[in-house]
Design a protein around this motif. Sequence first.
Motif, PDB file in Angstrom:
ATOM      1  N   ALA A 155       0.744  -1.121  -0.159  1.00  0.00           N
ATOM      2  CA  ALA A 155       0.070   0.051  -0.224  1.00  0.00           C
ATOM      3  C   ALA A 155       0.932   1.183  -0.070  1.00  0.00           C
ATOM      4  O   ALA A 155       0.627   2.206  -0.654  1.00  0.00           O
ATOM      5  N   ALA A 157       3.777   1.500  -1.249  1.00  0.00           N
ATOM      6  CA  ALA A 157       4.499   1.743  -2.666  1.00  0.00           C
ATOM      7  C   ALA A 157       3.242   1.837  -3.728  1.00  0.00           C
ATOM      8  O   ALA A 157       3.597   1.853  -5.074  1.00  0.00           O
ATOM      9  N   GLY A 158       1.996   1.999  -3.433  1.00  0.00           N
ATOM     10  CA  GLY A 158       1.174   2.331  -4.444  1.00  0.00           C
ATOM     11  C   GLY A 158       0.577   1.243  -5.078  1.00  0.00           C
ATOM     12  O   GLY A 158       0.013   1.315  -6.212  1.00  0.00           O
ATOM     13  N   PRO A 160      -2.189  -1.419  -5.323  1.00  0.00           N
ATOM     14  CA  PRO A 160      -3.725  -1.719  -4.768  1.00  0.00           C
ATOM     15  C   PRO A 160      -3.694  -2.992  -3.951  1.00  0.00           C
ATOM     16  O   PRO A 160      -3.140  -4.144  -4.254  1.00  0.00           O
ATOM     17  N   ASP A 274      -1.005  -2.443 -16.350  1.00  0.00           N
ATOM     18  CA  ASP A 274      -1.129  -2.101 -15.085  1.00  0.00           C
ATOM     19  C   ASP A 274      -0.727  -3.226 -14.131  1.00  0.00           C
ATOM     20  O   ASP A 274      -0.188  -2.901 -13.102  1.00  0.00           O
ATOM     21  N   ALA A 278       2.481  -2.889 -11.524  1.00  0.00           N
ATOM     22  CA  ALA A 278       2.232  -2.922 -10.035  1.00  0.00           C
ATOM     23  C   ALA A 278       3.195  -4.237  -9.541  1.00  0.00           C
ATOM     24  O   ALA A 278       3.739  -4.008  -8.365  1.00  0.00           O
ATOM     25  N   ALA A 281       6.595  -2.672  -9.239  1.00  0.00           N
ATOM     26  CA  ALA A 281       6.873  -1.811  -8.184  1.00  0.00           C
ATOM     27  C   ALA A 281       6.839  -2.661  -6.800  1.00  0.00           C
ATOM     28  O   ALA A 281       7.460  -2.298  -6.112  1.00  0.00           O
TER      29      ALA A 281
END
Length: 674
Positions: A155, A157-158, A160, A274, A278, A281
């Motif tokens: 969370a 680290a952005g 979802p 995406d 993610a 990331a």
Amino acid sequence: MPTGTTDQGDKHVQQPATAADGREQAPPQRRTIRSVLVANRGEIARRVFRTCRELGIATVAVHSDPDGDAPHVREADTAVRLPGAAPADTYLRADLLIAAARAAGADAVHPGYGFLSENAEFAQAVLDAGLTWIGPPPAAIAAMGSKTEAKRLMAAAGVPVLSAPERPGEADLPLLVKAAAGGGGRGMRIVRTLAELPGALAAARTEAAKAFGSDEVFCEPYLPAGRHVEVQLMADGYGTVLALGDRDCSLQRRHQKVIEEAPAPGIADTTRRDLHAAAVAAARAIGYTGAGTAEFLLAPDGRFFFLEMNTRLQVEHPVTECVTGLDLVALQLAVAEGGHLPEQTPPTTGCAIEARLYAEDPDQDWQPQTGPLHLIELPGEPVEFTTRATPTGLRLDSGVGAGSTVTVHYDAMLAKVIAWAPTRPAAARLLADALTRARLHGPRTNRDLLTRALRHPAFLDARLHTGFLDEHAAVLTVPADKDAPLAALAAALADAATRRTELPSGWRNLPSQPQVKRYRTADGAESEVRYRITRDGLQAEGHPDTVLVEAAEDRVVLAVGALRRSYRVARYGPVVHLDSAAGATALTALDRFPDPVLHTEPGALLAPMPGTVVRLGAAVGDRVTAGQPLLWLEAMKMEHRITAPTDGTLTDLLVGPGHQVEPGTLLAVVAETA
């Protein structure tokens, strides 16, 4: 639906690698690995050994006593015994594994998957022993070791994540209770009413503590129609993180994967990009290196949420290898030696689907099966552990072979069967056909369920979700022995052929009594075969239109009207296996005049397998209802419910937690309500 060649590759610019605590990492030290010990067993050990042989690296196996003659032991250059049978005494003993590496002269350890593969303390102990750890840094393993902590990091680290309600209410239902420290379906419970929550939490805590050494559990929203989609990651120590495509792993039983495929079908290009971003990331957030997998829950509306990160090679990695042509184990070794990864991911070509072949009975609540494995044979000579499409399109990854014994000590998976084809429908058809025509002689398997799932219209239309097998259970688990009466006749004729003299067995110049043989199917049904072979041919009761074309010890051909059916026959003691286009049938030959035996008391519950009683669900004197769990047995890494056969009173309970039982042990007795 991906067809042909799909370029999902993006160039990943190198960034300074950072550790899980945010500090910049020093560049990795270059080294040369000469000998690898695989701290594991079965097919993953064999898979790693294959790549090591191709690279000229020596191999070291470890084995428990039951695995002393296992294929992975025979194939290794050196093998080290771990005395004992239980995983806790063998494959989960970090001290014994490191001592084995030293004794065999190995300079590196590959953990495989399962056992200690995601144990940060083991990884650190390997490094402290001066050995090369073929995996991510211990700090990265620790960061992802707790699902609750992993979600917090993701969370931040952005990435979802699904929010976990602290005090669940009606609006939060349904919920999924999960173990914070593990996976593989252990410590998981679906909660549909608030009244179920306390019991689910207690059961999950007990199971999690036993499986993972931690009883921490948490709740998150349960999405019944969600898909399990994951991204294969590979990262080096120089800041390069690659997303090597994605996989769909939605077909699951007991929250454990059964069928996986790459690429994940039916996902919009923007969603796929995406997901990959993610995942990258997530890896960067913890300073990841080596192979890993970011797992996501994909909602029907296209939203996705981080579930967990597996800090190891996944069981389903072959499908990624087949569509990319990459050898993921070779990349793991290269990263462990301090090498660079390429800066761009390769395109994916075609589709690969993997089916996990388990020794289990889906019709009986996925009950695991044990016993000798006499034969495991697929058509078309599939190549074992290959990383590219074969001439037949088939790949087989297995840790067992003819002569192996399936025991209660380890997971019930026999093999992974993988099919590659230019299109998804072609791959599904090829895999279903290969499973149908496979010869599997030994314990019962989930083969029929796999083939039905692969041929199901909803699967072929990519209407996938994690409840797929439960939703379609009525058509996926229909009885498999529809051909049993004709197969029993074929078995009787094959048996007669083994004792044939100059005249066919059963032939008489004058009318006589028919030949009689009795068989029992795998489902417990009994059938009796009565036949004569006369000058006019075969006369079989119940089969008036059946003509004998050929009968030999290993092959029988029968014609039923215009239909000709050929059976391949193999006999192992009293058990006869028959393979035909109609499917496979296993029969047990019975004595024509059996000795009288004592009948089991009505309402008696017998242990269906060897195992350990882990907890009770009722006490003597309790009123129980049909299907109510009375106790749980643990075997082959799973818990199995023993339920009341009828409404009544529990009059006897002969076992308690910790008791080890053998098949046929009397566990309890329920007196039926009058």
